[in-house]
Write a protein that holds these residues in place. Sequence first.
Motif, PDB file in Angstrom:
ATOM      1  N   VAL A  37      -2.409   4.898 -14.224  1.00  0.00           N
ATOM      2  CA  VAL A  37      -2.474   3.997 -13.005  1.00  0.00           C
ATOM      3  C   VAL A  37      -3.830   3.496 -13.068  1.00  0.00           C
ATOM      4  O   VAL A  37      -4.145   2.081 -13.179  1.00  0.00           O
ATOM      5  N   VAL A  90       1.667  -1.434  -9.953  1.00  0.00           N
ATOM      6  CA  VAL A  90       2.582  -0.874 -10.179  1.00  0.00           C
ATOM      7  C   VAL A  90       3.918  -1.776 -10.619  1.00  0.00           C
ATOM      8  O   VAL A  90       4.659  -1.518 -11.557  1.00  0.00           O
ATOM      9  N   PHE A 108       4.130   9.775  -2.720  1.00  0.00           N
ATOM     10  CA  PHE A 108       2.646   9.209  -3.276  1.00  0.00           C
ATOM     11  C   PHE A 108       2.406   8.069  -2.294  1.00  0.00           C
ATOM     12  O   PHE A 108       1.130   8.328  -1.626  1.00  0.00           O
ATOM     13  N   VAL A 109       3.159   7.238  -2.311  1.00  0.00           N
ATOM     14  CA  VAL A 109       3.041   5.941  -1.737  1.00  0.00           C
ATOM     15  C   VAL A 109       2.644   6.224  -0.027  1.00  0.00           C
ATOM     16  O   VAL A 109       1.804   5.682   0.549  1.00  0.00           O
ATOM     17  N   LEU A 120       4.125   8.612 -10.230  1.00  0.00           N
ATOM     18  CA  LEU A 120       4.238   8.109  -8.885  1.00  0.00           C
ATOM     19  C   LEU A 120       5.539   7.884  -8.158  1.00  0.00           C
ATOM     20  O   LEU A 120       6.773   7.917  -9.097  1.00  0.00           O
TER      21      LEU A 120
END
Length: 438
Positions: A109, A195, A165-166, A161
Motif C-alpha cells: 500500500v 486502491v 480496514f476501511v 485490505l
Amino acid sequence: MLEKSFGLTFFLKSSSKQSNERFIYLRVTVDGIPKETSTKRKWNVQRWNQKLERSTGTKEDAKAVNLFLDSLAARINHYRTSLMLEGHTITAQRLIDFVLGKTVSKAKVMEEFSLHNDEIKALVPREYSKVTHIRYETAKSHVRAFLKFKYGIDDLEFRELNYEFVKDFEFYLKSVKGISNNTTLKYISNFKKIVLRAIDKEIITVDPFKRFKSKKEKIIKRPLSKHELYQLENHPITIERLATVRDVFVFQCYTGLAYIDVYNLKVSDIRKGDDGELWILKERQKTGSSFKVPLLPQALRIIERYKAHPTCVERGTVLPVISNQRMNGYLKEIADLCGIQSTLNTHKARRTFGSTVTLNNDVPIHVVKEMLGHQSVKQTEEYAITEQKSIGKEMRQLQERLRSNKPEENNESVMAKMQQEINELKALLTINQRASLN
C-alpha cells in the motif's frame, strides 16, 4: 491467511521461432490473480504432456526434468504452508518472488501511495496544483499513522485490505485524529484512488470500498452580511499588517478571487474589456477554468493603494498577499477588532462576493457563475444564501400585493350573476327562433 483459491501449472511457452525447443514456464494463480515466470529449462514440445504437465518417456533427461518440476512444486507448496501457519498473506506475486529468490513483495500500500504521489509531484504545475500534491501527501501520512496505530507495521499488502480496514480507518480519523466527517471522507477518497490503481494493475481483484457507504454533512458556510462587510471596510485599523490583510480580504469580497488566485494576481491579468472598463481576465489555479470579473470601485481603490508597495514591485503582483495560514490568523484578530462574531477566513471573502455582493443585489446567477469561474450553476447555488433583509423586502412586497387585491365575491352574488346571464341567453334564443319563423 488462507487464500480462497490456489493453482499451480507448468506449461511450454510458445515461441516465435520455428523450433520444437521451448522454455518450461510456471504459472501460480491465487484468488484469480495469475503470475508466471520461466523455470529456465527448455524441453521438446513433442516429448511433453500438457495434461500431466510433465515430460514424457523413460529417458534419464525426462526423469531429471520431472524430478526438478516435482521438487519446485513441493518447495512452493511448503512455502505456501509456512506462510499460512505464520498468518501471512498468500499472493501469487509472493509465491513467484519466492521462486525468483525475492523475499519482499512489491504489491504494498505505502509503496504504491508513494509512487502515485511522486507522479503527481512531477506533473506540478502543468496538470496538478501544489495543493493537490500536499493533500495526497497528508492522506498518505494518515494511512501510515493508522498502520502504526492499529497494526504496529510500516506497510501492508493490498490483499490484506478489506471492508473492516476501511471502516476502522474512518473511525481512526474521526476519533483519534479528531478530523471532521467531510474532511475524513476527502482523505478516504484520496486513499481509494490508490486502491483503484492497484485493481487496475491487477494486484487485487476485490474492491475493499465496495460496501463502504459515506455521506457528507451539509454545512452552511455563511458569507459576511452587508452590515458586517460595512463594519470591516470602515473600521479604523492602525496596525499595518492587519490593515493590509483587511484590504486583501475586502478586495476578495469585491472580486470573488480565491486565496491562491489573489496571491498570484499579476498586473498583466488586469486588462480593458469590451466595455472599456478594467477587468480581471484569468484562469483559476485550482481548476484551470477561466473567470472574468469587472473591477468595482472598491477593488480599484485597493489596487491603487498598493501599486507601489515593495512586495508588489518585487513579486510583480497586484497586492502584497502573505501566506494563507498567516492571513487566516490575522483575520481572527481583525474580526475581534471590528466586532464581527462570525469566523473570518480567506474563503469567506469568496462566498461574500458570490452571495452578499452579487446575488443579493439581483445579479443573475449565470453571470455570478462566470465571475467565480465555476464549471456549473449548481456550484454557484451553494453560495446563494439570502440575507434577512432581502427576505423582509420580498415579504413586504407580497403584503402590498395582497392588500391591493379586491375581496372575492360571496357565493350568493356569484350564483345570482350566473342566473342573470342564463336568463339573458334564453331571451336571445327566443328572439332568434321568432325571427326564423317569420
